[in-house]
Structure formats: structure tokens, C-alpha cells
Design a protein around this motif. Structure first.
Motif, mmCIF file in Angstrom:
data_model
loop_
_atom_site.group_PDB
_atom_site.id
_atom_site.type_symbol
_atom_site.label_atom_id
_atom_site.label_comp_id
_atom_site.label_asym_id
_atom_site.label_seq_id
_atom_site.Cartn_x
_atom_site.Cartn_y
_atom_site.Cartn_z
ATOM 1 N N GLY A 149 15.673 1.603 1.921
ATOM 2 C CA GLY A 149 15.772 0.729 3.077
ATOM 3 C C GLY A 149 14.403 0.224 3.487
ATOM 4 O O GLY A 149 13.377 0.638 2.947
ATOM 5 N N VAL A 150 14.396 -0.670 4.448
ATOM 6 C CA VAL A 150 13.160 -1.217 4.990
ATOM 7 C C VAL A 150 13.206 -1.062 6.500
ATOM 8 O O VAL A 150 14.159 -1.505 7.144
ATOM 9 N N ALA A 151 12.186 -0.431 7.050
ATOM 10 C CA ALA A 151 12.029 -0.324 8.495
ATOM 11 C C ALA A 151 10.991 -1.370 8.887
ATOM 12 O O ALA A 151 9.875 -1.370 8.370
ATOM 13 N N SER A 162 0.853 -1.179 0.000
ATOM 14 C CA SER A 162 0.000 0.000 0.000
ATOM 15 C C SER A 162 0.889 1.229 0.000
ATOM 16 O O SER A 162 2.035 1.175 0.451
ATOM 17 N N GLN A 163 0.365 2.325 -0.477
ATOM 18 C CA GLN A 163 1.100 3.568 -0.378
ATOM 19 C C GLN A 163 1.121 3.995 1.076
ATOM 20 O O GLN A 163 0.259 3.611 1.852
ATOM 21 N N ALA A 164 2.112 4.794 1.428
ATOM 22 C CA ALA A 164 2.266 5.232 2.815
ATOM 23 C C ALA A 164 1.003 5.927 3.306
ATOM 24 O O ALA A 164 0.525 6.876 2.709
ATOM 25 N N ASP A 165 0.430 5.396 4.379
ATOM 26 C CA ASP A 165 -0.763 5.985 4.969
ATOM 27 C C ASP A 165 -0.843 5.525 6.419
ATOM 28 O O ASP A 165 -1.255 4.417 6.702
ATOM 29 N N SER A 166 -0.437 6.375 7.327
ATOM 30 C CA SER A 166 -0.428 5.995 8.736
ATOM 31 C C SER A 166 -1.829 5.754 9.279
ATOM 32 O O SER A 166 -1.998 5.125 10.306
ATOM 33 N N VAL A 174 3.729 -3.737 10.459
ATOM 34 C CA VAL A 174 3.842 -2.855 9.302
ATOM 35 C C VAL A 174 5.326 -2.636 9.034
ATOM 36 O O VAL A 174 6.059 -2.163 9.901
ATOM 37 N N ASP A 175 5.760 -3.008 7.851
ATOM 38 C CA ASP A 175 7.120 -2.728 7.400
ATOM 39 C C ASP A 175 7.023 -1.616 6.370
ATOM 40 O O ASP A 175 6.121 -1.614 5.533
ATOM 41 N N ARG A 176 7.937 -0.670 6.443
ATOM 42 C CA ARG A 176 7.911 0.441 5.496
ATOM 43 C C ARG A 176 9.169 0.421 4.636
ATOM 44 O O ARG A 176 10.267 0.284 5.152
ATOM 45 N N VAL A 177 8.955 0.555 3.342
ATOM 46 C CA VAL A 177 10.065 0.707 2.409
ATOM 47 C C VAL A 177 10.222 2.206 2.211
ATOM 48 O O VAL A 177 9.240 2.908 1.957
ATOM 49 N N PHE A 178 11.435 2.706 2.324
ATOM 50 C CA PHE A 178 11.646 4.144 2.240
ATOM 51 C C PHE A 178 12.899 4.456 1.441
ATOM 52 O O PHE A 178 13.745 3.587 1.203
ATOM 53 N N LYS A 179 12.989 5.708 1.043
ATOM 54 C CA LYS A 179 14.178 6.212 0.367
ATOM 55 C C LYS A 179 14.632 7.437 1.124
ATOM 56 O O LYS A 179 13.846 8.351 1.382
ATOM 57 N N LYS A 180 15.912 7.442 1.516
ATOM 58 C CA LYS A 180 16.442 8.543 2.303
ATOM 59 C C LYS A 180 17.883 8.779 1.877
ATOM 60 O O LYS A 180 18.673 7.838 1.821
ATOM 61 N N ASN A 181 18.190 10.021 1.570
ATOM 62 C CA ASN A 181 19.544 10.391 1.144
ATOM 63 C C ASN A 181 20.037 9.533 -0.012
ATOM 64 O O ASN A 181 21.187 9.104 -0.036
ATOM 65 N N GLY A 182 19.151 9.231 -0.950
ATOM 66 C CA GLY A 182 19.523 8.472 -2.133
ATOM 67 C C GLY A 182 19.624 6.971 -1.935
ATOM 68 O O GLY A 182 19.962 6.244 -2.865
ATOM 69 N N ALA A 236 8.996 0.775 12.250
ATOM 70 C CA ALA A 236 8.337 1.178 11.017
ATOM 71 C C ALA A 236 8.175 2.692 10.887
ATOM 72 O O ALA A 236 8.045 3.200 9.790
ATOM 73 N N ALA A 237 8.178 3.428 11.986
ATOM 74 C CA ALA A 237 8.025 4.873 11.894
ATOM 75 C C ALA A 237 9.308 5.530 11.402
ATOM 76 O O ALA A 237 9.288 6.655 10.946
ATOM 77 N N PHE A 238 10.433 4.845 11.471
ATOM 78 C CA PHE A 238 11.711 5.403 11.044
ATOM 79 C C PHE A 238 11.791 5.453 9.533
ATOM 80 O O PHE A 238 11.318 4.559 8.843
ATOM 81 N N GLY A 239 12.394 6.477 9.014
ATOM 82 C CA GLY A 239 12.726 6.516 7.599
ATOM 83 C C GLY A 239 11.581 6.822 6.676
ATOM 84 O O GLY A 239 11.638 6.473 5.510
ATOM 85 N N THR A 240 10.579 7.529 7.149
ATOM 86 C CA THR A 240 9.447 7.822 6.276
ATOM 87 C C THR A 240 9.674 9.069 5.453
ATOM 88 O O THR A 240 8.900 9.368 4.561
#
Length: 118
Positions: free
Chosen positions: A104-106, A80-84, A93-101, A111-115
Motif C-alpha cells: 500500500g501507499v500512505a 529512498s529507503q525508509a529513514d524517518s 512524504v509518501d511511504r510504500v509499505f507491505k503489511k499482512n502480505g 505517511a507514518a501509517f503502515g511502516t
């Protein structure tokens, strides 16, 4: 579809809203999976769903969440798209994120990290 007074009304798929189409597609996919399992005699303990919450309103999301919890599957993997607002419907809930290029997966409680996106 159902009218406001609860009567069934026959409508073309073109007349359905995005949420109604999404619910119909989910019902068909689940029915097809059950039929394939029954005919083949092969069961599966995993259900993978991609973007099934898209186009659903709050009530629709809650109903799909309740349906998924009631199913006799060991694991449900839902993308799903990010929706808290929907996170509370799921055990993990695992979140896939992009940070500083970098991507990663939180996982789980992190899961709140790296959004934040760059």
C-alpha cells in the motif's frame, strides 16, 4: 576533492568514498539534464531521483536536501529507503509499505501509517 585545509586535490574516482561518488554522480546527472534541456529547448518541471541519499552522511543529506529545495523544479520525486531521519527535509512524504502480505501507499499526513513490514 578538497583536502582538510580547503585546497583542491586531484583523486581517482576509485579513491572517493561512497558518499563522494554519490555526490559526483548527482552533480553530473543534474548538469546533464540542464545541458539536454538547453540544447533541445525543451524544459521539464519534474526531477526524478532514485536513491540519491544512499551512502551520504547527515551533512551530505542536508546539503542535497537544501540543493533540491533551491532548484527551480515544480516537483521533485525522490525514492529512498525508509529513514524517518530525512523525512523533515521534504514537504510531502509518501511511504510504500507491505503489511499482512499486501502492499500500500500512505500519503502525506498518513505517511507514518503502515511502516511495519511482515
Amino acid at each position: 576533492a578538497q583536502s582538510h585545509d580547503g585546497e583542491r586535490v586531484q583523486r581517482s574516482l576509485r579513491q572517493l568514498s561512497g558518499g563522494e561518488r554519490r555526490r559526483a554522480a548527482l552533480a553530473l546527472a543534474l548538469a546533464h539534464a540542464d545541458l539536454a534541456s538547453a540544447r533541445s529547448g525543451v524544459g521539464c518541471d519534474l526531477l526524478v531521483l532514485d536513491e540519491v541519499l544512499q551512502h551520504l552522511d547527515g551533512e551530505g543529506i542536508a546539503r542535497v536536501g537544501a540543493l533540491l529545495r533551491s532548484m527551480p523544479k515544480g516537483t521533485v520525486l525522490l525514492t529512498s529507503q525508509a529513514d524517518s531521519a530525512t523525512s523533515h527535509l521534504f514537504d510531502v512524504v509518501d511511504r510504500v509499505f507491505k503489511k499482512n502480505g499486501a502492499s500500500g501507499v500512505a500519503t502525506g499526513c498518513d505517511a507514518a501509517f503502515g511502516t511495519d513490514e511482515d
